[in-house]
Scaffold this active site. Sequence first.
Site, mmCIF file in Angstrom:
data_model
loop_
_atom_site.group_PDB
_atom_site.id
_atom_site.type_symbol
_atom_site.label_atom_id
_atom_site.label_comp_id
_atom_site.label_asym_id
_atom_site.label_seq_id
_atom_site.Cartn_x
_atom_site.Cartn_y
_atom_site.Cartn_z
ATOM 1 N N ILE A 26 4.876 -9.796 22.222
ATOM 2 C CA ILE A 26 5.405 -9.634 20.857
ATOM 3 C C ILE A 26 6.561 -8.627 20.820
ATOM 4 O O ILE A 26 7.522 -8.810 20.073
ATOM 5 C CB ILE A 26 4.261 -9.245 19.871
ATOM 6 C CG1 ILE A 26 4.722 -9.379 18.422
ATOM 7 C CG2 ILE A 26 3.736 -7.854 20.132
ATOM 8 C CD1 ILE A 26 4.726 -10.765 17.900
ATOM 9 N N ASN B 170 -4.263 -1.222 12.081
ATOM 10 C CA ASN B 170 -5.521 -0.882 11.396
ATOM 11 C C ASN B 170 -5.170 -0.115 10.128
ATOM 12 O O ASN B 170 -4.019 0.269 9.926
ATOM 13 C CB ASN B 170 -6.466 -0.108 12.311
ATOM 14 C CG ASN B 170 -5.849 1.189 12.776
ATOM 15 O OD1 ASN B 170 -5.518 2.066 11.970
ATOM 16 N ND2 ASN B 170 -5.649 1.328 14.085
ATOM 17 N N GLY C 204 -3.957 -2.566 21.964
ATOM 18 C CA GLY C 204 -3.477 -3.941 21.832
ATOM 19 C C GLY C 204 -2.033 -4.029 21.371
ATOM 20 O O GLY C 204 -1.160 -3.290 21.841
ATOM 21 N N VAL C 205 -1.788 -4.953 20.455
ATOM 22 C CA VAL C 205 -0.447 -5.162 19.901
ATOM 23 C C VAL C 205 0.084 -3.865 19.288
ATOM 24 O O VAL C 205 1.247 -3.488 19.485
ATOM 25 C CB VAL C 205 -0.506 -6.275 18.827
ATOM 26 C CG1 VAL C 205 0.748 -6.287 17.979
ATOM 27 C CG2 VAL C 205 -0.719 -7.632 19.484
ATOM 28 N N ASP C 206 -0.762 -3.203 18.546
ATOM 29 C CA ASP C 206 -0.384 -1.964 17.857
ATOM 30 C C ASP C 206 0.127 -0.921 18.862
ATOM 31 O O ASP C 206 1.204 -0.324 18.682
ATOM 32 C CB ASP C 206 -1.640 -1.446 17.124
ATOM 33 C CG ASP C 206 -1.333 -0.505 15.974
ATOM 34 O OD1 ASP C 206 -0.150 -0.289 15.672
ATOM 35 O OD2 ASP C 206 -2.314 -0.001 15.377
ATOM 36 N N SER D 12 -6.149 -10.230 14.466
ATOM 37 C CA SER D 12 -7.623 -10.094 14.454
ATOM 38 C C SER D 12 -8.337 -10.733 15.646
ATOM 39 O O SER D 12 -9.551 -10.606 15.757
ATOM 40 C CB SER D 12 -8.260 -10.645 13.158
ATOM 41 O OG SER D 12 -8.148 -9.722 12.103
ATOM 42 N N GLY E 183 -8.192 -10.015 18.812
ATOM 43 C CA GLY E 183 -8.465 -9.125 19.940
ATOM 44 C C GLY E 183 -9.650 -8.230 19.616
ATOM 45 O O GLY E 183 -10.786 -8.710 19.467
ATOM 46 N N VAL E 184 -9.360 -6.959 19.464
ATOM 47 C CA VAL E 184 -10.394 -5.959 19.179
ATOM 48 C C VAL E 184 -11.229 -6.338 17.947
ATOM 49 O O VAL E 184 -12.433 -6.070 17.900
ATOM 50 C CB VAL E 184 -9.727 -4.576 18.950
ATOM 51 C CG1 VAL E 184 -10.730 -3.552 18.465
ATOM 52 C CG2 VAL E 184 -9.057 -4.099 20.229
HETATM 53 N N1 AR6 Z 1 1.982 -9.516 22.676
HETATM 54 C C1 AR6 Z 1 1.375 -10.586 22.119
HETATM 55 N N2 AR6 Z 1 0.051 -10.671 21.919
HETATM 56 C C2 AR6 Z 1 -0.700 -9.630 22.322
HETATM 57 C C3 AR6 Z 1 -0.147 -8.470 22.924
HETATM 58 C C4 AR6 Z 1 1.262 -8.443 23.100
HETATM 59 N N3 AR6 Z 1 1.887 -7.382 23.646
HETATM 60 N N4 AR6 Z 1 -1.170 -7.593 23.195
HETATM 61 C C5 AR6 Z 1 -2.306 -8.187 22.797
HETATM 62 N N5 AR6 Z 1 -2.044 -9.411 22.277
HETATM 63 P P1 AR6 Z 1 -5.297 -6.856 18.988
HETATM 64 P P2 AR6 Z 1 -6.654 -7.101 16.387
HETATM 65 C C6 AR6 Z 1 -2.964 -10.383 21.644
HETATM 66 O O1 AR6 Z 1 -6.530 -6.283 19.586
HETATM 67 O O2 AR6 Z 1 -7.698 -7.979 16.958
HETATM 68 C C7 AR6 Z 1 -5.637 -2.121 17.582
HETATM 69 O O3 AR6 Z 1 -6.249 -1.043 18.221
HETATM 70 C C8 AR6 Z 1 -4.428 -10.264 21.974
HETATM 71 O O4 AR6 Z 1 -4.740 -11.057 23.115
HETATM 72 O O5 AR6 Z 1 -3.994 -6.202 19.291
HETATM 73 O O6 AR6 Z 1 -6.035 -7.474 15.062
HETATM 74 C C9 AR6 Z 1 -5.266 -1.819 16.143
HETATM 75 O O7 AR6 Z 1 -4.879 -0.472 15.964
HETATM 76 C C10 AR6 Z 1 -5.069 -10.833 20.734
HETATM 77 O O8 AR6 Z 1 -5.124 -12.251 20.789
HETATM 78 O O9 AR6 Z 1 -5.384 -6.888 17.357
HETATM 79 C C11 AR6 Z 1 -6.521 -2.139 15.408
HETATM 80 O O10 AR6 Z 1 -7.425 -1.062 15.417
HETATM 81 C C12 AR6 Z 1 -4.109 -10.499 19.612
HETATM 82 O O11 AR6 Z 1 -2.892 -10.121 20.258
HETATM 83 C C13 AR6 Z 1 -7.088 -3.307 16.167
HETATM 84 O O12 AR6 Z 1 -6.578 -3.186 17.490
HETATM 85 C C14 AR6 Z 1 -4.536 -9.378 18.682
HETATM 86 O O13 AR6 Z 1 -5.241 -8.392 19.421
HETATM 87 C C15 AR6 Z 1 -6.620 -4.624 15.614
HETATM 88 O O14 AR6 Z 1 -7.297 -5.660 16.287
#
Ligand code: AR6
Length: 187
Positions: free
Chosen positions: A21, A34, A42-44, A133, A135-136
Amino acid sequence: MNSTELATFMFGHVGIVIGNIVDQQVDAIVNAANSSLMGGGGVDGAIHAAGGPQILCECRELRRTCYPQGLPAGQSVITSGGNLPAHYVIHTVGPVYGRNAGRDAELLAACYRNSLAVAMQHNLRTIAFPAISTGVYGYPRAEAAAVSSEAIQAFLGSEKSLDNVRLVFYQRADAQIFLQNHRFTYP
Ligand code: AR6
């Protein structure tokens, strides 16, 4: 880094992409944030790491001025993109799956709809989403594919101004699950 487009929908306005991303060259990328808006994993984590301190600085200001209790699930706010190729980051808070008294789908759809609305309000034309949503926060990928595609199609059906909505998946297998479970009805 390269991104690979696997498919398009909505007459070419929606692209399904494998990539990171933070590398997307679009007007805005969406952050799976969050409620604290203070960063995370993760993404954040990837967005704040690549975008630099300016984004966090603007998030702090949004918390102080508009959301002292935190940004509720389903809502979206915008900051600049800092050092990212994208000009803006739209931060949205996905639902933690199974913790919303049956409102998971409604809240996930709101994330997509409100982020698209914020992009429109800022006259942006291209936007890239991660799979919010999934991922975590534990949202099953197949269910999230159905909800997100329905929300995007409903929005684009009524608003004609966005040129390109990119759905970015980190892994090919995740993109495949999306392609097997989406509900776009226009090619
Ligand atoms: N590029 C694209 N997709 C990604 C990347 C990336 N660099 N990294 C992970 N993904 P998540 P959530 C995918 O956990 O579930 C954070 O700590 C990953 O495989 O990032 O909404 C926040 O601060 C998954 O399919 O987001 C919140 O506390 C998707 O992106 C919490 O995580 C989302 O994973 C939010 O959890």
